[in-house]
Design an enzyme around this catalytic site. Structure first.
Site, PDB file in Angstrom:
ATOM      1  N   ASP A  31       0.936  -1.123  -0.042  1.00 46.09           N
ATOM      2  CA  ASP A  31       0.138  -0.073  -0.142  1.00 46.09           C
ATOM      3  C   ASP A  31       0.869   1.254  -0.094  1.00 46.09           C
ATOM      4  O   ASP A  31       0.532   2.146  -0.660  1.00 46.09           O
ATOM      5  CB  ASP A  31      -0.827  -0.140   1.118  1.00 46.09           C
ATOM      6  CG  ASP A  31      -2.065  -1.123   1.221  1.00 46.09           C
ATOM      7  OD1 ASP A  31      -1.934  -1.903   0.111  1.00 46.09           O
ATOM      8  OD2 ASP A  31      -2.769  -1.281   2.055  1.00 46.09           O
ATOM      9  N   PHE A  34       2.135   1.896  -3.499  1.00 39.72           N
ATOM     10  CA  PHE A  34       1.298   2.412  -4.101  1.00 39.72           C
ATOM     11  C   PHE A  34       1.020   3.843  -3.804  1.00 39.72           C
ATOM     12  O   PHE A  34       0.980   4.782  -4.841  1.00 39.72           O
ATOM     13  CB  PHE A  34      -0.104   1.721  -3.897  1.00 39.72           C
ATOM     14  CG  PHE A  34      -1.030   1.996  -4.692  1.00 39.72           C
ATOM     15  CD1 PHE A  34      -1.293   1.504  -6.027  1.00 39.72           C
ATOM     16  CD2 PHE A  34      -1.940   3.207  -4.337  1.00 39.72           C
ATOM     17  CE1 PHE A  34      -2.489   1.786  -6.975  1.00 39.72           C
ATOM     18  CE2 PHE A  34      -3.306   3.469  -5.175  1.00 39.72           C
ATOM     19  CZ  PHE A  34      -3.499   2.745  -6.389  1.00 39.72           C
ATOM     20  N   SER A  80     -35.945  -5.842 -16.909  1.00 38.45           N
ATOM     21  CA  SER A  80     -35.566  -6.450 -15.697  1.00 38.45           C
ATOM     22  C   SER A  80     -36.093  -7.949 -15.952  1.00 38.45           C
ATOM     23  O   SER A  80     -35.970  -8.463 -17.202  1.00 38.45           O
ATOM     24  CB  SER A  80     -36.981  -5.872 -14.871  1.00 38.45           C
ATOM     25  OG  SER A  80     -38.139  -6.062 -15.343  1.00 38.45           O
ATOM     26  N   LEU A  81     -36.048  -8.733 -15.010  1.00 36.51           N
ATOM     27  CA  LEU A  81     -36.097 -10.267 -15.098  1.00 36.51           C
ATOM     28  C   LEU A  81     -37.546 -10.748 -14.624  1.00 36.51           C
ATOM     29  O   LEU A  81     -38.011 -10.157 -13.590  1.00 36.51           O
ATOM     30  CB  LEU A  81     -34.917 -10.693 -14.234  1.00 36.51           C
ATOM     31  CG  LEU A  81     -33.548 -10.454 -14.480  1.00 36.51           C
ATOM     32  CD1 LEU A  81     -32.363 -10.948 -13.623  1.00 36.51           C
ATOM     33  CD2 LEU A  81     -33.098 -11.276 -15.878  1.00 36.51           C
ATOM     34  N   GLU A 110     -25.685 -17.740 -12.819  1.00 40.46           N
ATOM     35  CA  GLU A 110     -24.852 -16.605 -12.003  1.00 40.46           C
ATOM     36  C   GLU A 110     -25.851 -16.064 -10.964  1.00 40.46           C
ATOM     37  O   GLU A 110     -26.953 -16.646 -10.560  1.00 40.46           O
ATOM     38  CB  GLU A 110     -24.405 -15.521 -12.925  1.00 40.46           C
ATOM     39  CG  GLU A 110     -25.535 -15.007 -13.781  1.00 40.46           C
ATOM     40  CD  GLU A 110     -25.132 -13.893 -14.728  1.00 40.46           C
ATOM     41  OE1 GLU A 110     -24.828 -12.860 -14.488  1.00 40.46           O
ATOM     42  OE2 GLU A 110     -24.801 -14.827 -15.930  1.00 40.46           O
ATOM     43  N   LYS A 112     -27.673 -13.335  -8.302  1.00 38.79           N
ATOM     44  CA  LYS A 112     -28.168 -12.103  -8.633  1.00 38.79           C
ATOM     45  C   LYS A 112     -27.919 -11.221  -7.571  1.00 38.79           C
ATOM     46  O   LYS A 112     -28.448 -11.283  -6.407  1.00 38.79           O
ATOM     47  CB  LYS A 112     -30.009 -12.549  -8.294  1.00 38.79           C
ATOM     48  CG  LYS A 112     -30.606 -11.269  -8.869  1.00 38.79           C
ATOM     49  CD  LYS A 112     -32.219 -11.753  -9.100  1.00 38.79           C
ATOM     50  CE  LYS A 112     -33.074 -10.543  -9.551  1.00 38.79           C
ATOM     51  NZ  LYS A 112     -32.918  -9.460  -8.855  1.00 38.79           N
ATOM     52  N   ASP A 114     -27.722  -8.139  -5.297  1.00 42.84           N
ATOM     53  CA  ASP A 114     -28.635  -7.346  -4.828  1.00 42.84           C
ATOM     54  C   ASP A 114     -27.974  -5.888  -4.587  1.00 42.84           C
ATOM     55  O   ASP A 114     -27.600  -5.400  -3.315  1.00 42.84           O
ATOM     56  CB  ASP A 114     -29.205  -7.715  -3.403  1.00 42.84           C
ATOM     57  CG  ASP A 114     -30.382  -7.250  -2.905  1.00 42.84           C
ATOM     58  OD1 ASP A 114     -31.188  -6.564  -3.612  1.00 42.84           O
ATOM     59  OD2 ASP A 114     -31.019  -7.513  -1.837  1.00 42.84           O
ATOM     60  N   GLU A 169     -23.878  -4.619 -11.885  1.00 42.97           N
ATOM     61  CA  GLU A 169     -24.498  -4.390 -10.532  1.00 42.97           C
ATOM     62  C   GLU A 169     -23.524  -3.607  -9.637  1.00 42.97           C
ATOM     63  O   GLU A 169     -22.409  -4.071  -9.196  1.00 42.97           O
ATOM     64  CB  GLU A 169     -25.271  -5.529  -9.906  1.00 42.97           C
ATOM     65  CG  GLU A 169     -26.076  -5.242  -8.940  1.00 42.97           C
ATOM     66  CD  GLU A 169     -27.510  -5.076  -9.649  1.00 42.97           C
ATOM     67  OE1 GLU A 169     -27.678  -4.928 -10.649  1.00 42.97           O
ATOM     68  OE2 GLU A 169     -28.594  -4.971  -8.765  1.00 42.97           O
ATOM     69  N   TYR A 221     -21.882  -8.033 -15.529  1.00 45.71           N
ATOM     70  CA  TYR A 221     -22.078  -9.496 -16.112  1.00 45.71           C
ATOM     71  C   TYR A 221     -22.741  -9.506 -17.653  1.00 45.71           C
ATOM     72  O   TYR A 221     -23.358 -10.358 -17.926  1.00 45.71           O
ATOM     73  CB  TYR A 221     -23.069 -10.308 -15.125  1.00 45.71           C
ATOM     74  CG  TYR A 221     -24.285  -9.158 -14.623  1.00 45.71           C
ATOM     75  CD1 TYR A 221     -25.314  -8.660 -15.439  1.00 45.71           C
ATOM     76  CD2 TYR A 221     -24.279  -8.722 -13.268  1.00 45.71           C
ATOM     77  CE1 TYR A 221     -26.281  -7.760 -15.018  1.00 45.71           C
ATOM     78  CE2 TYR A 221     -25.009  -7.844 -12.795  1.00 45.71           C
ATOM     79  CZ  TYR A 221     -26.150  -7.513 -13.811  1.00 45.71           C
ATOM     80  OH  TYR A 221     -27.182  -6.491 -13.406  1.00 45.71           O
ATOM     81  N   LYS A 291     -29.703 -17.648 -17.722  1.00 52.40           N
ATOM     82  CA  LYS A 291     -29.819 -17.365 -18.999  1.00 52.40           C
ATOM     83  C   LYS A 291     -29.547 -18.207 -19.921  1.00 52.40           C
ATOM     84  O   LYS A 291     -28.613 -19.051 -19.903  1.00 52.40           O
ATOM     85  CB  LYS A 291     -28.857 -15.997 -18.849  1.00 52.40           C
ATOM     86  CG  LYS A 291     -29.167 -14.645 -18.210  1.00 52.40           C
ATOM     87  CD  LYS A 291     -27.867 -13.728 -18.017  1.00 52.40           C
ATOM     88  CE  LYS A 291     -28.171 -12.921 -16.903  1.00 52.40           C
ATOM     89  NZ  LYS A 291     -26.913 -11.931 -16.865  1.00 52.40           N
ATOM     90  N   LYS A 315     -35.557 -16.697  -7.124  1.00 53.26           N
ATOM     91  CA  LYS A 315     -35.354 -16.116  -5.524  1.00 53.26           C
ATOM     92  C   LYS A 315     -35.237 -17.256  -4.577  1.00 53.26           C
ATOM     93  O   LYS A 315     -36.220 -18.030  -4.506  1.00 53.26           O
ATOM     94  CB  LYS A 315     -36.706 -14.989  -5.508  1.00 53.26           C
ATOM     95  CG  LYS A 315     -36.712 -13.993  -6.334  1.00 53.26           C
ATOM     96  CD  LYS A 315     -35.783 -13.020  -6.220  1.00 53.26           C
ATOM     97  CE  LYS A 315     -35.943 -11.795  -6.927  1.00 53.26           C
ATOM     98  NZ  LYS A 315     -36.613 -10.581  -6.440  1.00 53.26           N
ATOM     99  N   CYS A 409     -43.681  -1.956  33.744  1.00 53.88           N
ATOM    100  CA  CYS A 409     -42.588  -1.460  33.237  1.00 53.88           C
ATOM    101  C   CYS A 409     -41.403  -1.906  33.739  1.00 53.88           C
ATOM    102  O   CYS A 409     -40.957  -1.535  34.881  1.00 53.88           O
ATOM    103  CB  CYS A 409     -42.628   0.015  33.036  1.00 53.88           C
ATOM    104  SG  CYS A 409     -41.425   0.859  32.435  1.00 53.88           S
ATOM    105  N   CYS A 412     -39.685   1.535  35.151  1.00 50.40           N
ATOM    106  CA  CYS A 412     -40.270   2.355  36.254  1.00 50.40           C
ATOM    107  C   CYS A 412     -41.177   1.573  37.204  1.00 50.40           C
ATOM    108  O   CYS A 412     -41.787   2.210  38.067  1.00 50.40           O
ATOM    109  CB  CYS A 412     -40.730   3.791  35.747  1.00 50.40           C
ATOM    110  SG  CYS A 412     -42.300   3.582  34.626  1.00 50.40           S
ATOM    111  N   CYS A 427     -46.440   1.703  28.787  1.00 52.01           N
ATOM    112  CA  CYS A 427     -46.111   2.156  29.957  1.00 52.01           C
ATOM    113  C   CYS A 427     -46.844   3.330  30.210  1.00 52.01           C
ATOM    114  O   CYS A 427     -46.498   4.324  29.327  1.00 52.01           O
ATOM    115  CB  CYS A 427     -44.669   2.299  30.204  1.00 52.01           C
ATOM    116  SG  CYS A 427     -44.143   3.418  31.728  1.00 52.01           S
ATOM    117  N   CYS A 433     -41.146   7.952  33.595  1.00 61.76           N
ATOM    118  CA  CYS A 433     -40.513   6.632  33.114  1.00 61.76           C
ATOM    119  C   CYS A 433     -39.004   7.309  32.407  1.00 61.76           C
ATOM    120  O   CYS A 433     -39.189   7.754  31.433  1.00 61.76           O
ATOM    121  CB  CYS A 433     -41.443   5.920  32.359  1.00 61.76           C
ATOM    122  SG  CYS A 433     -40.511   4.526  31.665  1.00 61.76           S
TER     123      CYS A 433
END
Ligand code: IVH
Length: 670
Positions: A31, A34, A80-81, A110, A112, A114, A169, A221, A291, A315, A409, A412, A427, A433
């Site tokens: 690091d 770098f 979308s799927l 593959e 999915k 999120d 994604e 992807y 796919k 899912k 409670c 108190c 309460c 309280c």
């Protein structure tokens, strides 16, 4: 001239180290080394502004500020799927593909991810544009923010095509998400709900410098080539392989995260593997995507308006964990509401360790017969708070006894009460309280209310135990000498706290009103009340009838408001706050108005949008519209995002409420 060469060389070297580190996870230098190269580059670049390059590795730290994200049409729609929830549905989908297209089919399998969909456009092998999905046809240009994501290449090697679009994604790994929330907690700010929302919100931040620090990552992807044949890309899997060669982070970098199955059996094996292995991933997925691999075959199958027929999302079921319930404790909220909480043996679920879970209320505990010492099933759904959903009766200890719900409670010792038609216990000791009193102060100081920097739950606890505060009004009487006697309270922290308290005197009336914590008066109601009545005087004098004139106010709220003012200690509190100089009148109602095109129209905003929901709500109000909490006969429009519950839509249809997409809505605005 030499300078110019060195700059180019450094840029190339640093890009390559970035790739080694963030894409391949195989750094070849330290690091420190770098950082030394990067410093050299920054120095040389500062001397040669004529050589500025937005894709230089030095630009990864961000700093660019975007006022408004420009809308740009996608090169082709971002679809979308279709979803499936069972293996039978997967089988049916595969059968249909076999029927409708000739020959063998290979399926790619593959994860999915999120996160947030992104389209990256490269021209001349330089990243030129990054677009959100938006409504699928038009996205928003968030290039400045995307440039800060280290695993996204800013320049491509000469082996890559001159013009290229890749889609994927953007995700926020759990570790980064948790670190961020830990910081928020420390500051007493509201926590982010989940990594996906956080990633989406982060990408829409105006300051790319902040984005750079959030730790976003990206998997690509989907490769969109103008002439795939030229690149020997016959199918999706070839495209992904090439993308990896061109420096993108693809699912190929993860073990078993991208497979080509020659039959449904292979697909099922992939599902079985990830059904278990997903729990160990360092980021969230919400399923698997299947796919058809070959482009030619995809063409035959085609797409519907919303989703391709050649792809299917599977899912997973909501994730559950099995663990021991150590004990049942009770939390008292600022309104006195009692929440039973399960303390558990730590159990990993969906990538985080769960130690506490909600038990909802007494009925729920009785219905499931949940007892201390039981093995319980804990579920983590879309929400961040896990819940106990069942008991494994076979494993119940012999000496177990039914749980007896608290009658007083825990804080108190006041006997708890429960109204006929309510599930919760309360309460009733509102003014005495300690938990409730502390909760009210915490709420008052929170970001959405008075936004007092440096006063989160720990801060309130500390001031409380030292006896310095018993009420929100006490905050404005704090003195530096008293603060300095506290642990871990130096001049700096004390100064910051007092400055935060002082600054809160400028917070607008509507947020002061929200901060007071009147039962049932949330942000929206507070805002409407403040704007309608204009001042504290007018509001305290308002009768129930006058309050009911507002469409956001029903009998329950009206009663709560009138009752609140009627209580002597509330009146005293407000008096004290007023004397301390807080805002108790609306400064300028018209101030924030942009137009009146939505005047007298009421909106319900629900679901997930390309921007945080609050932003859309603000737009509604800026253009004169009103926000409602639920769809009713009084609603003009339902602004519906993704993942909105079906019941809202049904209700809207039944009541003839017009349903708008985000794009429809934006089209209404000037
Ligand atoms: S393919 C036309 N593959 O899921 C198909 N999408 O519900 C385009 N997503 O908007 C999408 N992981 O943001 C594809 N491996 C994956 C994915 C994936 C996550 C998201 C994507 C898309 C949404 C559709």
């Amino acid at each position: 001239m030499q300078e110019e060469q060195r700059i180019e060389e450094l840029r190339r070297t640093l890009h390559s180290h970035n790739h080694q580190y963030y894409v391949l996870a195989e750094p070849t230098i330290s690091d420190r080394a770098f950082d030394a190269l990067l410093s050299e580059l920054v120095l040389l670049e500062s001397a040669r502004p004529d050589l500025f390059d937005p894709n230089s590795p030095s630009q990864r730290v961000g700093g660019g500020f975007t006022d408004q994200f420009e809308k740009v049409a996608h090169s082709s729609p971002m679809l979308s799927l279709a979803n499936s929830y069972s293996r039978e549905e997967v089988q049916e989908w595969a059968d249909r593909i076999h029927r409708e297209s000739a020959g063998e089919t290979s399926f790619t399998c593959e994860l999915k991810y999120d996160g947030v969909a992104i389209a990256l456009q490269y021209e001349g092998r330089q990243l030129v544009r990054a677009l959100t999905r938006g409504d699928g046809t038009v996205g928003e240009d968030i290039t400045k923010n995307v440039r800060t994501i280290r695993s996204i290449p800013l320049t491509l090697p000469s082996s890559a095509p001159e013009k290229l679009e890749v889609r994927g994604e953007i995700i926020l790994p759990f570790a980064a998400f948790e670190a961020l929330n830990a910081k928020k907690q420390e500051k007493g700010e509201k926590l982010f709900a989940n990594p996906r929302n956080t990633a989406a919100g982060t990408l829409k931040l105006q300051d790319s410098g902040v984005v750079a620090q959030r730790g976003l990552d990206c998997f690509l992807y989907d490769v969109q080539l103008e002439a795939p044949e030229q690149w020997e890309v016959q199918g999706h899997s070839d495209g992904v392989k090439s993308a990896a060669e061109w420096g993108f982070k693809t699912p190929l970098t993860l073990s078993r995260a991208f497979e080509v199955a020659q039959s449904v059996d292979g697909v099922m094996a992939f599902l079985a593997h990830w059904d278990v292995a997903r729990n160990a991933l360092p980021f969230a997925i919400d399923g698997v995507v299947l796919k058809v691999d070959r482009h030619a075959q995809r063409k035959t199958l085609g797409s519907t308006a919303k989703a391709p027929r050649w792809a299917l999302a599977f899912k997973f079921e909501t994730e559950q964990g099995l663990t021991r319930l150590q004990r049942i404790a009770y939390q008292i909220g600022r309104t006195g509401a009692v929440t039973p909480v399960a303390h558990l043996d730590p159990v990993p679920i969906a990538g985080t360790t769960v130690q506490k879970a909600s038990l909802h209320n007494a009925d729920q505990i009785a219905m499931l017969d949940i007892r201390e010492g039981d093995m319980v099933r804990v579920e983590k759904g879309g929400e961040i708070i896990p819940k106990v959903v069942g008991v494994v009766l076979e494993e119940r200890p012999k000496d177990s006894t039914p749980h007896v719900y608290a009658t007083e409670c825990p804080d108190c010792q006041t006997p708890l009460v429960r109204a006929e038609d309510e599930a919760r216990h309360y309460c009733p000791n509102a003014s005495g309280c300690p938990e409730q009193m502390k909760g009210r102060i915490e709420h008052f100081a929170s970001r959405r209310a008075m936004n007092i920097d440096g006063l989160g739950s720990e801060g309130v606890e500390q001031l409380w135990s030292a006896g310095l505060i018993r009420d929100v009004a006490d905050l404005y009487r704090l003195e530096v000498s008293a603060l300095l006697t506290l642990d871990r309270m130096g001049e700096k922290r004390a100064g910051k706290l007092l400055a935060g308290i002082e600054a809160s005197k400028e917070v607008p009336f509507e947020r002061v009103l929200f901060g007071l914590g009147i039962r049932h008066v949330g942000e929206t109601v507070a805002k409407r009340l403040a704007r309608h009545f204009g001042s504290l005087e007018a509001l305290t004098e308002a009768t129930q009838e006058a309050l009911l004139e507002l469409d956001v106010v029903g009998p329950v709220i009206a009663e709560a408001v009138v009752e609140w003012w009627a209580q002597a200690d509330n009146a005293d509190r407000v008096n004290a706050l007023q004397n301390s100089g807080l805002q108790f009148a609306v400064a300028d109602v018209e101030d924030a108005a942009v137009s009146r095109v939505l005047a007298d129209k009421s909106f319900v905003v629900s679901g997930v949008f390309s921007v945080p929901r609050d932003e859309l709500k603000r737009l509604v109000e800026q253009h004169g519209g009103r926000l409602l909490g639920a769809v009713s006969g009084k609603t003009d429009y339902l602004l519906a995002g993704e993942k909105m519950g079906p019941s809202k839509r049904e209700k809207a249809e039944r009541l003839n409420v017009e349903v708008l997409s985000e794009a429809d809505f934006r089209a209404l605005l000037p």
